[in-house]
Structures are given as C-alpha cells and as structure tokens.
Design an enzyme around this catalytic site. Structure first.
Site, PDB file in Angstrom:
ATOM      1  N   ALA A   1       7.209   1.787   2.686  1.00  0.00           N
ATOM      2  CA  ALA A   1       7.482   0.397   3.065  1.00  0.00           C
ATOM      3  C   ALA A   1       8.191  -0.335   1.932  1.00  0.00           C
ATOM      4  O   ALA A   1       9.143  -1.088   2.154  1.00  0.00           O
ATOM      5  CB  ALA A   1       6.186  -0.325   3.432  1.00  0.00           C
ATOM      6  N   ASP A   2       7.725  -0.124   0.698  1.00  0.00           N
ATOM      7  CA  ASP A   2       8.391  -0.720  -0.461  1.00  0.00           C
ATOM      8  C   ASP A   2       9.826  -0.222  -0.578  1.00  0.00           C
ATOM      9  O   ASP A   2      10.765  -0.999  -0.783  1.00  0.00           O
ATOM     10  CB  ASP A   2       7.641  -0.364  -1.741  1.00  0.00           C
ATOM     11  CG  ASP A   2       6.421  -1.236  -1.976  1.00  0.00           C
ATOM     12  OD1 ASP A   2       6.384  -2.357  -1.453  1.00  0.00           O
ATOM     13  OD2 ASP A   2       5.513  -0.789  -2.691  1.00  0.00           O
ATOM     14  N   ILE A   3       9.995   1.083  -0.470  1.00  0.00           N
ATOM     15  CA  ILE A   3      11.312   1.675  -0.711  1.00  0.00           C
ATOM     16  C   ILE A   3      12.312   1.248   0.359  1.00  0.00           C
ATOM     17  O   ILE A   3      13.450   0.878   0.055  1.00  0.00           O
ATOM     18  CB  ILE A   3      11.193   3.215  -0.784  1.00  0.00           C
ATOM     19  CG1 ILE A   3      10.419   3.608  -2.049  1.00  0.00           C
ATOM     20  CG2 ILE A   3      12.574   3.868  -0.789  1.00  0.00           C
ATOM     21  CD1 ILE A   3      10.032   5.071  -2.096  1.00  0.00           C
TER      22      ILE A   3
END
Length: 407
Positions: free
Chosen positions: A179-181
């Site tokens: 999700a961050d990436i």
C-alpha cells in the site's frame, strides 16, 4: 546527460516509505531532492532495524537497511519546524522549490504555516503533494494510516493467502508494504502530470494521495470481478481467479510456475509436456472451460509435473515458448543471469558504509538515462550546503541557527 527532471527541485517533508518512495523516484529522474529531517532523530525509518548498514569495519551504523531502500539520491537537512525560525526556513525552501511532498496527518502542517493554502500565495508554481492514510476529505481523514491496516481495510488481505479451510489458511498481508509503495508510485505519476500541466499553464496545484484509495485501485480485476458478480472474491492462494493453468506445480524436486495466459499457450504446454490429450479434452479446450473445471485439470497436471525435475521442466517449457519460472528467494533473484545482465544491483559510495549495494530503478530511458549520483544521505549531511547554496545563508547565520537548535 542530465535526467528528465534535472531542472526540478523537490522539498521532501515526508518520512518512512510512501512519500520517500515518490521522492526517490523523482531523484532517480534527476530532480534535486532536499529531505527535511528532525534534528537528532531524522526520518523514523532510520531506526527500523536491525539489520543496520555496516561501516567499513563491519560494525553497525545508526542507519537501517530499511532507510536505504527509499532515500537514494537525496540531500538531508536537519530542521526543527516546530520552531518559528525552522518554519521560516521551510517556507524559504518551499518558495525555492518546484514540488513539496509531505505525509503529515491531516491539518498538521497548517500549525506551522506550511499548508498548501499558506504556501501557494508565496509560490504559485508550487506542486504540493500530500500523502496520507485516508486523504484530505471524508470521515476518516484525521485517522493515521499504516500499510498493514490499509491492506486489511482495502481488501488486499481478503484475496491474499490460502482459503480458510486449507492448511495455513487465513488472511495474509503482502510480503512488502504494498500500500505504501503503490501510493508512492501513484504520487510520482501525479507529480509528473502536474509538472506537465504547469509547463502549459504556469500554475501549481495540490495533490491528494491516500493509501486506502491506492490500495483499492491496486486490486484491479478483483474489483471488477466483484462488480460483475456482486460477490466479493475469496482467497485462493496461488491460483488465478480468471486464468487456468496459472499457478505453481510441484515437480519431482521443487515447484515450477506455469503461466498459460491464453488457449494457444495451453496447447503448446500440453504438446511439450507429453499430454496432448488434455488439449483436446472438451472440459479444457478454452480458458473458460478450464476455469470451470479447475480442480480436475490441476489434479491431472499435478501427476504430469511429478514425472520430471524442476530443472527439466524449466528447460522443456522454455524451449516450447511456454511462460514459466522458478520460485526464487531474494539471493537467487540477484543470481539470475537476466538480473545481472540488466544491472539491477548497483553500488553507491556511502559516507559510512563505503560501497553500499542498492537496487536500480526499473525506469530505463534512451535519451536521458538515469544517473545514480549519491547514496542515501547521513542525517543532516547536506544542511550547510543547502542553507548556503539554496538560501544564501552566511556561515555566521548557520552557526547561530545551529546554536539555537533550529538545525
């Protein structure tokens, strides 16, 4: 030759992963990225260890391996933005920048005079990218957001892992903070699009990137499968919901991934595997039929695969032009001839570690190739360089700011 964004300066007020991933992409593309960090502590992810970066003597440094994954090519300045003088310097840097990236909680930067509405009057060309868990609108906007919880809320864990009734079944997060990436990747695209818009109009704008939005978008065909059926997709392990056969099979000594993305590849596979009758079987002649009869085909192919070793299967399938591959661990990844030929592993000179191994950007350009100019910075490594070179501060003024603990 300079990178495609060599004319761009980025002020990076983000930390940990989603925002820094976006700014690292921009640094790879040639932008000057100024990373603002807290004096004494820096980006939270510097402490995300072990493992730690080793120095020339093999001893642990203060920086985690995690930090090095997302901060290549940046300059680090330490700045206390809780202090009025620190806020003033941050505003000066924003005026001198093309892009600002931040991932503070909703409304936090307004307390420091660093919100978009407070800066756009000082720099109308500024592209201001906010990266938060839930975005700048909606009932959840003030909640903090972390990758693991977003993978759960955003549906990723409902389609990742083995079924509940299978051995080892239950929801699983992805092995990396996806999700961050993916939010960092969407932020990179949005920033480049906003820069293109500014080239035509001269106007900057604010960008609102949310982890939850990005995670949902990443579900791709799982979303549209749900829209088409009205039924939420379930976890099916390594199987594909829409393509068969598209999964690992156990050979005599290990597993091989088979990826027959169309009917022609399936027929090629059957010929190479010595089971042409399975290509003619009316239960399996089309992908739709194979999806309907998945369990029976998997049983039959499982028996076929057990007759040869993993290496034998890889050679047979490669010769037949059928997509296949091993399941590598990370060490085996970097030992693949293709990975070596593409130069995926690079080394940059690090002030503490010497030669620091990192992963190259997957973006390749014919006219403006990426140049890896510097390793992830030490905390505050470029503070004086930035204050002198970008803002024109004198040595006496820098010394005063340091004594006042503004920097």
């Amino acid at each position: 030759m300079a990178g495609p964004l060599s004319h761009i300066r980025v002020l990076d007020l983000s930390r940990v992963l989603a925002g820094p991933w976006a700014s690292q992409n921009l640094a790879d593309l040639g932008a000057e990225v100024i990373k603002v960090e807290r004096p004494g502590a820096g980006d939270d992810s510097r402490a995300f260890g072990p493992p730690w970066v080793k120095d020339g003597a093999g001893k642990d440094t203060k920086d985690s391996a995690y930090f090095t994954s997302a901060n290549r090519g940046k300059k680090s300045i330490t700045l206390n933005i809780a202090a009025p003088e620190g806020q003033a310097i941050a505003r000066e840097l924003a005026i001198a920048s093309d892009v600002l990236i931040e991932n503070y909680k909703y409304g936090d930067l307004a307390r420091y005079g660093l919100a978009y509405d407070q800066l756009k009057g000082l720099n109308a060309r500024l592209i201001y990218c906010s990266v938060t868990g839930f975005g700048q609108t909606g009932p959840y906007r003030e909640r903090p957001g972390y990758d693991f919880m977003i993978q759960g809320m955003g549906g990723m864990m409902s389609v990742t892992g083995e079924p509940d009734d299978a051995p080892g079944g239950g929801p699983q997060r992805a092995g990396v903070p996806i999700a961050d990436i993916i939010t960092g990747m969407y932020a990179s695209i949005a920033i480049c699009a906003a820069l293109a818009h500014r080239e035509r109009t001269g106007n900057g704008q604010s960008l609102d990137l949310a982890l939850l939005d990005s995670q949902i978008a990443l579900l791709a065909y799982q979303n549209t499968n749900y829209f088409a059926t009205g039924k939420p997709p379930k976890r099916i392990g390594n199987l594909h919901p829409n393509i068969v056969p598209y999964q690992p099979f156990r050979a005599a000594d290990g597993e091989v991934i088979l990826a027959c993305g169309n009917d022609n590849l399936y027929r090629k596979f059957c010929g190479a595997a010595g089971c042409p009758e399975l290509a003619r079987d009316p239960r399996f002649t089309t992908n739709g039929k194979r999806v309907e009869n998945r369990a029976e085909l998997a049983r039959l192919l499982g028996a076929v695969f057990r007759k040869r070793t993993k290496r034998e299967w890889l050679e047979v399938l490669e010769a037949a032009g059928v997509p296949n591959g091993p399941i590598n661990d990370v060490a085996q990844v970097f030992d693949e001839p293709q990975v070596k030929a593409r130069g995926v592993r690079i080394e940059l000179e690090h002030p503490a570690a010497g030669k620091l191994p990192l992963v190259a950007s997957p973006m390749r350009f014919s006219e403006t190739p990426i140049e890896y100019r510097q390793a992830p910075p030490l905390l505050g490594e470029h503070t004086e360089e930035i204050l002198r070179g970008v803002l024109g501060k004198s040595q006496d003024e820098i010394a005063r700011l340091r004594n006042a603990r503004v920097i």
